[in-house]
Design an enzyme around this catalytic site. Structure first.
Site, PDB file in Angstrom:
ATOM      1  N   GLY A 329       0.818  -1.202   0.000  1.00  0.00           N
ATOM      2  CA  GLY A 329       0.000   0.000   0.000  1.00  0.00           C
ATOM      3  C   GLY A 329       0.854   1.256   0.000  1.00  0.00           C
ATOM      4  CB  SER A 330       0.109   4.642   1.235  1.00  0.00           C
ATOM      5  OG  SER A 330      -1.027   4.785   0.407  1.00  0.00           O
TER       6      SER A 330
END
Length: 631
Positions: A329-330
């Site tokens: 993810g981020s």
């Protein structure tokens, strides 16, 4: 009247008798000579050989099993111990009717159906092993009762054994591992390694975790005792003795109190947490939730407990920190930012206008930002602070997958860290070559866009994220993650400390690294995605939130956790280091189906950091309480 009278020839009969007598005498003499020759052969020519055989019948060599080395945390708290117990053991080859013997045995000592099933399982797995336990941890009364009736049970005996005990049970199951009974497969491997002689008399061997990876250190050196025995096989006296050498003791870098604090902070959630010292790669805490009780495996796990563990939907046997693979993810974005700066695709001042989505040229498909309507004007600093997806969609498109792969692989993504416990998986940093080999498909531009925000084919372990974050905290210096801080050699009394040496150092411009690090500090301040976790902190820390998508959301639909099965909700991630200006700890938190990183994973990390720096005990987080949509 005439009568024919036949007169006996006594002289002829006497001569015949003498001949027979002589033949018999010669035969007897020959037999006697053969007997004398045999006596001479056995007692003179083969005297030394048969003297050795006779001595072997009188003298037995008995192996002396060494005590297994102990395992301690960094403060000297015992994490793996030994304790003496009595076990009732059967040598199957010496028992004529095994089932009947066990039935009769059950009249003296309680043998449950589970004991019986476990024994049969061990018997199937250990065809070459001599002695197998049917009951362990006998009481003094049970030992005395069997001793009085031992003559009725040939091939069955009571032995004093040192059994392993793990006082923290589930808390360290995926770190310490456990020991299990030696199987035929183990014996074959020991034979190939020329180590079988050192395992004479031993019944257990390390299975997973540190018990397996440091087996050679922990096992010790087997001793031998030369004893005189009588015709019944009873020990008469000891002739000579070579004492065993206990296995080496391990002192870990792990802090059991910090481990307990991390477990408490996790509360009801499933997931993983790794805390590491960035200055040397020492693992300070290593959580995989849920765990299991390794004590169940020491005697041979029973069928019921094995089924409960193996079939559990929560997969307690899976080491999530080491083997769990998740889209990062981020948390992937800081490394994308560095790639953009280092490869000349971005500058500090370059900014974009974020409408809340990105589309490839000529395509109607929209890659949506997590925030509807977007973030307005976004430069590199703001892209990290608010975790702007659109910025990284564009950056990924500009970099291209080959640049992403070649640059970001330097941070350890897609590679094993070579930590000192077995079972680590490499994760996946995708490339066009990988996709062609795996699916026989070409790489598409849309694949690159997803990789840019840590989604798509991108997969990482929590350990890899910790390693990569260490490189940010150390400004490019990498150390190998490890658990063992020092080894105490019980043979010579020496202590061997682990000497940390950098694996490598990345060539990154200082101003580029500094810009990313400043942005990561602001992630934990007002306006950042981890502002809630960073509020009122007594120390400055840097971090990056992440949300890992579990299921695809159709184009035009929005993610709504309340309408999705709990097991299909997003995973929450947060990776951090503190203090920001002089890091002493690197931390990665992954919460399965926890929602967003800012609302679930980051608060867990904050509690662990508070304990590490301030000694403040955490409060457990209840599953399902996360609701903040921040990434």
């Amino acid at each position: 009247m005439n009568y024919d009278v036949e007169l006996r020839n006594h002289l002829k009969e006497l001569r015949s008798f003498h001949i027979r007598l002589a033949i018999a005498a010669i035969f007897v003499v020959l037999l006697f000579c053969l007997l004398l020759a045999r006596f001479f052969y056995l007692q003179v020519i083969r005297s030394e050989h048969y003297t050795t055989l006779a001595e072997a019948n009188r003298i037995a060599i008995m192996p002396l099993v060494p005590n297994r080395g102990l395992i301690f945390d960094r403060n000297g708290i015992a994490l793996a111990q030994n304790h003496t117990t009595y076990t009732l053991e059967i040598i199957p080859d010496k028992v004529t009717n095994l089932e009947a013997a066990i039935e009769e045995l059950a009249t003296l000592i309680e043998i449950t159906p589970e004991d019986h099933r476990r024994f049969n399982k061990l018997k199937r797995e250990n065809t070459r092993f001599k002695s197998l336990p049917i009951r362990t941890r006998l009481s003094d009364a049970e030992v005395a009762g069997f001793a009085a009736n031992r003559y009725r049970f040939p091939g069955i005996e009571i032995k004093a054994r040192l059994l392993r005990h793990y006082p923290y049970a589930e808390l360290l199951s995926h770190v310490i591992g456990y020991i299990g009974r030696i199987s035929d497969k183990d014996l074959e491997q020991l034979e190939r390694d020329n180590a079988l002689e050192n395992y004479r008399g031993s019944s257990h061997i390390g299975r997973i975790g540190l018990e397996q990876s440091y087996e050679k250190e922990l096992h010790g050196i087997t001793g031998f005792e030369e004893v005189e025995i009588d015709v019944a096989g009873r020990h008469v006296r000891t002739l000579s003795r070579t004492p065993p050498v206990a296995g080496n003791d391990l002192t870990l870098s792990l802090d059991i109190k910090l481990q307990q604090a991390a477990e408490t902070a996790f509360g009801d959630y499933r997931g993983a947490l790794i805390a590491m010292d960035p200055e040397n790669g020492e693992i300070l805490a290593f959580v995989s939730k849920p765990g299991f009780d390794p004590n169940l495996f020491v005697d041979g796990i029973d069928h019921l407990n094995w089924r409960l563990l193996n079939e559990s939907i929560d997969r307690p046997l899976n080491n999530r920190a080491l083997r769990g693979v998740y889209p990062p993810g981020s948390t992937f974005k800081p490394f994308m930012a560095l790639a953009g700066l280092e490869l000349g695709k971005r500058t500090f001042s370059y900014s974009i206008s974020d409408p809340g989505y990105f589309s490839l040229p000529g395509s109607q498909h929209r890659f949506r930002d997590w925030k509807p309507g977007g973030h307005g004007r976004v430069n590199l600093h703001k892209s990290l602070v608010v975790s702007c997806d659109t910025y990284y969609y564009m950056l990924a498109h500009d970099l291209g997958i080959n640049n992403i792969f070649s640059y970001i692989s330097q941070f350890g993504f897609g590679k094993r860290t070579e930590i000192d416990i077995p079972g680590e998986v490499a994760g996946l940093l995708p490339s066009p070559d990988w996709k062609k080999k795996r699916f026989n498909q070409n790489w598409f531009p849309g694949d690159t866009i997803s990789v840019g925000i840590g989604q798509g084919y991108n997969l990482s372990t929590p350990l890899q994220l910790t390693f990569a974050t260490m490189l940010l905290a150390n400004e490019g210096i990498a150390y190998r993650p490890h658990f063992v801080k020092q080894i105490h050699d019980n043979k010579n009394g020496q202590v061997y400390a682990h000497k940390a040496k950098p694996m490598y150092t990345l060539d990154i411009k200082k101003e580029n690294m500094a810009h990313v690090r400043i942005a990561l500090v602001d992630v934990t301040r007002p306006g950042g995605t981890a502002a809630r976790a960073g509020a009122n902190a007594a120390y400055t820390f840097a971090g990056k939130t992440g949300t890992s998508q579990v299921i695809n959301i159709k184009q035009g639909e929005r993610y709504n956790a309340n309408k999705i099965n709990e097991r299909h909700r997003d995973h929450a991630l947060f990776t951090a280091y503190a203090p920001a200006d002089n890091p002493k700890i690197v931390l990665t938190v992954l919460v399965e189906n926890g929602g967003s990183g800012g609302s679930t994973a980051a608060p867990i990390a904050r509690q662990v950091l508070d304990y590490f720096f301030l000694g403040k005990m955490p409060e457990p987080l209840l599953a399902g309480t996360a609701g903040n949509p921040q990434r």
